[in-house]
Design a protein around this motif. Structure first.
Motif, short mmCIF file in Angstrom:
data_model
loop_
_atom_site.label_atom_id
_atom_site.label_comp_id
_atom_site.label_asym_id
_atom_site.label_seq_id
_atom_site.Cartn_x
_atom_site.Cartn_y
_atom_site.Cartn_z
N GLN A 27 0.82 -1.20 0.00
CA GLN A 27 0.00 0.00 0.00
C GLN A 27 0.87 1.26 0.00
N ARG A 28 2.00 1.22 0.68
CA ARG A 28 2.87 2.40 0.72
C ARG A 28 3.40 2.75 -0.67
N PHE A 29 3.75 1.73 -1.44
CA PHE A 29 4.23 1.99 -2.79
C PHE A 29 3.11 2.49 -3.69
N ARG A 30 1.91 1.93 -3.55
CA ARG A 30 0.82 2.28 -4.45
C ARG A 30 0.14 3.59 -4.10
N ALA A 31 0.29 4.05 -2.88
CA ALA A 31 -0.38 5.28 -2.47
C ALA A 31 0.04 6.43 -3.39
N PRO A 32 -0.92 7.16 -3.96
CA PRO A 32 -0.57 8.27 -4.86
C PRO A 32 0.30 9.32 -4.16
N ARG A 33 1.30 9.78 -4.89
CA ARG A 33 2.21 10.80 -4.36
C ARG A 33 2.37 11.92 -5.38
N VAL A 34 2.80 13.06 -4.91
CA VAL A 34 3.10 14.19 -5.78
C VAL A 34 4.43 14.81 -5.35
N SER A 35 5.11 15.41 -6.31
CA SER A 35 6.34 16.14 -6.02
C SER A 35 6.00 17.57 -5.61
N LEU A 36 7.00 18.31 -5.17
CA LEU A 36 6.83 19.74 -4.95
C LEU A 36 6.56 20.42 -6.29
N PRO A 37 5.46 21.15 -6.44
CA PRO A 37 5.18 21.78 -7.74
C PRO A 37 6.19 22.89 -8.07
N ASP A 38 6.68 22.86 -9.29
CA ASP A 38 7.45 23.96 -9.85
C ASP A 38 6.45 24.96 -10.43
N TRP A 39 6.85 26.23 -10.57
CA TRP A 39 5.93 27.21 -11.14
C TRP A 39 6.67 28.18 -12.05
N SER A 47 1.77 25.68 -12.90
CA SER A 47 2.69 24.81 -12.17
C SER A 47 2.85 23.48 -12.88
N LEU A 48 3.93 22.79 -12.50
CA LEU A 48 4.27 21.48 -13.06
C LEU A 48 4.71 20.59 -11.90
N PHE A 49 4.18 19.37 -11.87
CA PHE A 49 4.59 18.45 -10.82
C PHE A 49 4.62 17.02 -11.36
N LEU A 59 4.58 13.53 -15.64
CA LEU A 59 4.45 14.97 -15.42
C LEU A 59 2.99 15.40 -15.54
N TYR A 60 2.62 16.37 -14.69
CA TYR A 60 1.27 16.93 -14.70
C TYR A 60 1.35 18.46 -14.70
N ALA A 61 0.46 19.08 -15.47
CA ALA A 61 0.31 20.53 -15.48
C ALA A 61 -0.84 20.92 -14.56
N GLN A 71 -2.61 15.44 -17.24
CA GLN A 71 -1.39 14.67 -17.41
C GLN A 71 -0.68 15.13 -18.68
N VAL A 72 0.60 15.43 -18.57
CA VAL A 72 1.38 15.94 -19.70
C VAL A 72 2.02 14.82 -20.49
N THR A 73 2.62 13.86 -19.80
CA THR A 73 3.35 12.78 -20.47
C THR A 73 2.70 11.44 -20.13
N ASP A 74 2.88 10.48 -21.01
CA ASP A 74 2.33 9.15 -20.81
C ASP A 74 3.21 8.17 -21.56
N ARG A 75 4.22 7.63 -20.86
CA ARG A 75 5.19 6.73 -21.49
C ARG A 75 5.31 5.46 -20.66
N PRO A 76 5.58 4.32 -21.27
CA PRO A 76 5.59 3.05 -20.54
C PRO A 76 6.52 3.04 -19.34
#
Length: 613
Positions: A27-39, A47-49, A59-61, A71-76
């Motif tokens: 569960q710890r690995f699967r729990a959704p996480r986010v980085s510190l947003p850049d702006w 912002s971008l995170f 990456l997300y805008a 969602q900005v990118t989507d790669r395998p």
């Protein structure tokens, strides 16, 4: 903006296994996480995170004004390297091939849609990245590294061909571009010491404006780093980090006026800094003895004042235009969260939260080179001695801290104590500690680990018959080296993406790491063969007695696969107990389920060979 912003959910995130039926460590690995947003500097609502909301880090805008996220990118194999243009109109992201770190910068409009990408710098061929800075007029300064060319730096103007302004065989990189685009700050190691950079400020045509070199041509082991130009038009000040007093701390250098301004920031440990958006103050990031904190310093003041954060580790921080500070915080017990000094949670990913773990305890052990700091986690409710995992950090110029880590928490859940050692070579304990591992590479770190191991056994914490040496990258290297040079000390070894055959690794690795190895060992394998031999796990492979588990990315440019196979072939030849897992990625994986699979394989290997305890 509301107090809490949600990262959008996705079909992939909603299809994750039911948390009620999976163990807490997964569960710890699967729990959704986010980085510190850049702006964006001139459009701070954009912002971008990075998030793992889909099960892969991408990456997300985020448009803060409207609350819209996409969602900005989507790669395998995921994407984590991205930068906003100053006006927030576009996102640059680095496109490599399956984690090999060799690729080109792509550009996508901030408003999307996803997939509307184009090469950001047509005319520049694929390379390893060596820094990027984007100006307000659309000009970009791009650093590149290749085995054939060394480091090159190019100025790329809109609708114009790239212009090369710098080239050198030794490692270098883009530090920053001034607010008005007239100055470019470079870090370089032309003197041949890849651990201690000098600085050069050049004009856009590549001509030199000013130099700052604390190494005195490589005769002194003092480094400099670029922290950023002042964020105001006409302000020529450059914030830099220096090591003149035996640790990292900031000062202000004006390359036009030729002045250096020392800052009275008397804090133990390493000190970093960045500008507040209006240039009136500095946000100080202070790291000391595996914890960190924030301060605000106004140039000319007698001392900084504290920016209140909880006890633990701040993994990144940024000051916003309104004077508030956003920061990514965690502790070993509590999972990461992006907080604000307003008291708000800045971004709150959807889905189940990561279960907490146990806090760390500090251990200080006398070692052959001075006091060694170790962080200890022990299973709740037990007295010991425990089966114990020595989880060795990578780098080597890095350090473990009181921060949340799902890997160590998984071992604690299974009844293991976990010990993380900030051996000589680690950052955060002064320049002398970081620089101490030269020429006897690997062997010095293992002396410190051995001192902590002896303490752990004598104190009753660790079961001497069930000691596991484990780690990834440099930690994987130290694992294999330790199994061969200390064969009676360890019951088991778990090495992820390791250096296994130092000579072959040197010849196959990316150019910047070749430069680092020449610095650490004092030359190439041809110039100092005895040092490479003494520091290579392959030299001692026939002495290994413990079962060995190795995992490796087949596209890894840092610890390439061929040298791992050389080591594995030697294990096979002598019938040593070992297992190898190869996966289609680079230096680790950005796919959550792949990471869970790797930890599951390590746990299974350890429990089969050590027993449940």
């Amino acid at each position: 903006m509301s107090d809490t912003q949600k990262v959008p959910s996705t079909p992939e995130s909603s299809s994750s296994p039911d948390s009620s039926s999976t163990p807490e460590w997964e569960q710890r690995f699967r729990a959704p996480r986010v980085s510190l947003p850049d702006w964006a500097e001139d459009a701070p609502d954009r912002s971008l995170f990075v998030s793992n909301a889909t099960g892969t880090y991408e990456l997300y805008a985020w448009d803060r004004a409207s609350g819209r996220q996409r969602q900005v990118t989507d790669r395998p194999n995921g994407t984590t390297d991205g930068v906003l243009t100053p006006d927030g109109s576009a996102i640059w992201w680095f496109s490599d091939s399956d984690g090999d770190e060799f690729g080109v910068w792509m550009r996508q409009p901030f408003d999307g849609p996803q997939g509307q990408d184009e090469p950001a710098a047509p005319g520049l061929e694929a390379s390893y990245p060596a820094g990027l800075a984007i100006g307000r007029d659309g000009t970009a300064v791009i650093g590149r590294s290749t085995d054939e060319e060394g480091t090159t730096i190019h100025v790329v103007r809109p609708s114009a061909a790239p212009v090369e302004i710098y080239r050198h065989r030794e490692s270098a990189g883009v530090g920053d571009l001034s607010h008005d685009g007239t100055m470019i700050a470079l870090e370089h190691t032309e003197h041949g010491d890849a651990m201690h950079s000098a600085l050069r400020v050049v004009r856009p045509d590549g001509s030199t404006l000013a130099e700052l070199d604390d190494t005195e041509g490589g005769t002194k082991e003092l480094g400099l780093t670029v922290l950023g130009f002042a964020p105001a038009a006409g302000d020529t000040r450059l914030l830099v980090g220096h090591q003149r007093r035996g640790r990292w701390e900031p000062m202000i250098w004006d390359p036009v006026a030729g002045t250096e301004t020392d800052l009275p920031i008397d804090l133990p440990g390493d000190v970093g800094a960045e500008w507040y958006p209006d240039g009136s103050a500095l946000l100080i990031e202070h790291s000391f003895e595996a914890r960190s904190e924030l301060w605000r310093y106004e140039p000319g003041a007698k001392e900084p004042f504290r920016v209140e954060t909880p006890a633990g580790t701040v993994s990144g921080a940024t000051a916003r235009p309104d004077g508030t500070v956003e920061y990514l915080w965690s502790s070993a017990a509590l999972p990461p969260v992006v907080r604000s000094t307003t008291g708000a949670v800045v971004l709150d990913p959807p889905g189940p939260k990561a279960p907490a773990s146990v806090p760390v305890e500090d251990a200080w052990v006398e070692g052959p080179g001075g006091r060694v700091h170790a962080l200890v986690q022990r299973p709740a409710g037990g007295d010991g001695p425990f089966p114990t995992v020595f989880e060795i950090h990578g780098g080597p110029t890095w350090h473990d801290s009181d921060a949340f880590a799902s890997g160590p928490a998984a071992w604690v859940d299974h009844g293991f104590a976990v010990i993380r050692v900030n051996y000589r070579g680690s950052t955060g304990y002064g320049r002398a500690w970081t620089d101490a591992l030269k020429h006897r590479v690997g062997l010095i770190e293992l002396e410190d680990i051995a001192a902590v191991r002896d303490w752990a056994v004598k104190s009753g914490l660790a079961d001497p018959a069930r000691l596991v040496l484990a780690g990834g990258s440099w930690g994987g290297y130290l694992t294999l080296l330790g199994l061969g040079t200390q064969p009676d000390a360890w019951a088991l070894g778990l090495a992820a993406v390791p250096v296994a055959d130092y000579v072959t690794a040197y010849h196959d690795e990316m150019e910047a790491l070749k430069a680092m190895d020449r610095t650490l060992l004092g030359g190439t394998p041809e110039e100092v063969p005895e040092r490479f031999e003494a520091s290579s796990p392959l030299t001692y492979v026939d002495a290994v007695r413990a079962p060995v588990y190795i995992s490796a990315g087949v596209n890894d440019p840092r610890c390439p696969i061929r040298q791992v196979e050389n080591y594995v072939d030697r294990l096979k030849a002598r019938g040593a107990v070992h297992e190898v897992y190869r996966y289609d990625a680079g230096h680790g994986s950005l796919v959550v389920e792949e990471r869970i699979k790797q930890v599951r394989l390590e746990l299974d290997f350890a429990l089969r060979h050590l027993g449940e305890g």
